[in-house]
Scaffold this active site. Structure first.
Site, mmCIF file in Angstrom:
data_model
loop_
_atom_site.group_PDB
_atom_site.id
_atom_site.type_symbol
_atom_site.label_atom_id
_atom_site.label_comp_id
_atom_site.label_asym_id
_atom_site.label_seq_id
_atom_site.Cartn_x
_atom_site.Cartn_y
_atom_site.Cartn_z
ATOM 1 N NE ARG A 257 -0.661 1.950 4.984
ATOM 2 C CZ ARG A 257 0.340 0.903 4.793
ATOM 3 N NH1 ARG A 257 1.234 1.308 4.112
ATOM 4 N NH2 ARG A 257 0.207 -0.381 5.149
ATOM 5 C CG ASP B 244 14.935 -1.301 5.466
ATOM 6 O OD1 ASP B 244 16.182 -1.299 5.499
ATOM 7 O OD2 ASP B 244 14.001 -1.719 6.271
ATOM 8 C CE LYS C 279 -2.941 -2.486 3.269
ATOM 9 N NZ LYS C 279 -3.752 -2.442 4.602
ATOM 10 N N GLY C 280 1.942 1.094 0.418
ATOM 11 C CA GLY C 280 3.020 2.355 0.753
ATOM 12 C C GLY C 280 3.306 3.298 -0.297
ATOM 13 C CE LYS D 90 14.355 2.769 7.097
ATOM 14 N NZ LYS D 90 13.635 1.917 8.046
ATOM 15 C CG ASP E 90 2.444 0.540 7.795
ATOM 16 O OD1 ASP E 90 3.227 0.316 6.785
ATOM 17 O OD2 ASP E 90 1.884 -0.429 8.456
ATOM 18 C CD GLU F 188 8.524 -1.159 -2.852
ATOM 19 O OE1 GLU F 188 8.136 -0.085 -2.306
ATOM 20 O OE2 GLU F 188 8.739 -2.248 -2.853
ATOM 21 C CG ASP F 189 6.809 2.258 0.545
ATOM 22 O OD1 ASP F 189 7.819 1.279 0.030
ATOM 23 O OD2 ASP F 189 6.084 2.104 1.342
#
Ligand code: IMP
Ligand code: MG
Length: 183
Positions: free
Chosen positions: A167, A105, A45-46, A133, A161, A101-102
């Site tokens: 969000r 990581d 959902k990001g 990151k 989130d 993509e949000d």
């Protein structure tokens, strides 16, 4: 100050910075895909706020589709095994695909997704990630379009989130320890 703002320890990237960078990312897509019609694939959902703002920063033809994935529980996350909860509607064979993509990581989610999408025979396959990151990157995922690097801390907002909340913040920030302890 809203109810959500009160839970934030530090704003790392404010709403204006995010919007300005998305305008630039939209212009880069317009330049790179001029005369073509890319399909932007938002990873739910990001990526939903990013998709909405990025869509309006792109002036040329583009199509939009979504996938939903879930990593298996945190204990097995290192395996990089991802379950597809919602697949694309579009057939991407021969198409120019940009995965949106949000945050990247470990890169494991994206790595799995890229392998899966590449097997469908797109003409091209690139990644746009608002955040990364870098210190964390366990898998080197080629991110063609990048917004901001964040430190190795847990962040929320702009699609990201904590237990499905936050969000809807228009900025990216860290949560107060008291909020995390409360959960
Ligand atoms: P990766 O597979 O480790 O790259 O994880 C990517 C996914 O984990 C992202 O799409 C997010 O949904 C989630 N994630 C990673 N870091 C954060 C964070 O700091 N806050 C919230 N979600 C995160
Ligand atoms: Mg998440």
């Amino acid at each position: 100050m809203s109810e959500l703002d009160e839970d934030i320890d530090e704003v790392l990237i404010d709403a204006e910075q995010i919007q300005a960078t998305i305008q630039e990312l939209g212009q880069a897509i317009d330049r790179d895909y001029a005369g073509r019609t890319p399909i932007l694939v938002g990873v739910l959902k990001g990526a939903f706020p990013l998709m909405a703002d990025l869509a309006r920063a792109i002036q040329g033809h583009a199509e939009f589709d979504f996938m939903a994935v879930s990593s298996y529980g945190s204990a097995t996350q290192t395996s990089g095994v991802v379950r597809i909860l919602k697949d694309l509607e579009a057939d991407i064979a021969g198409r120019d695909v940009v995965v949106v993509e949000d945050i990247v990581d470990s890169g494991l989610t994206l790595n799995y997704l890229l392998r899966n999408l590449r097997a469908r025979g797109p003409a091209s396959l690139e990644v746009l990630a608002l955040l990364s990151k870098p210190d964390q990157a366990r898998v080197d995922v080629p991110v063609r379009y990048h917004g901001f690097a964040v430190p190795n801390v847990f962040v929320v907002g702009y699609g990201l989130d904590f237990a499905e909340r936050y969000r809807n913040l228009p900025y990216v920030g860290t949560l107060k320890d008291s909020v995390i302890a409360r959960a």
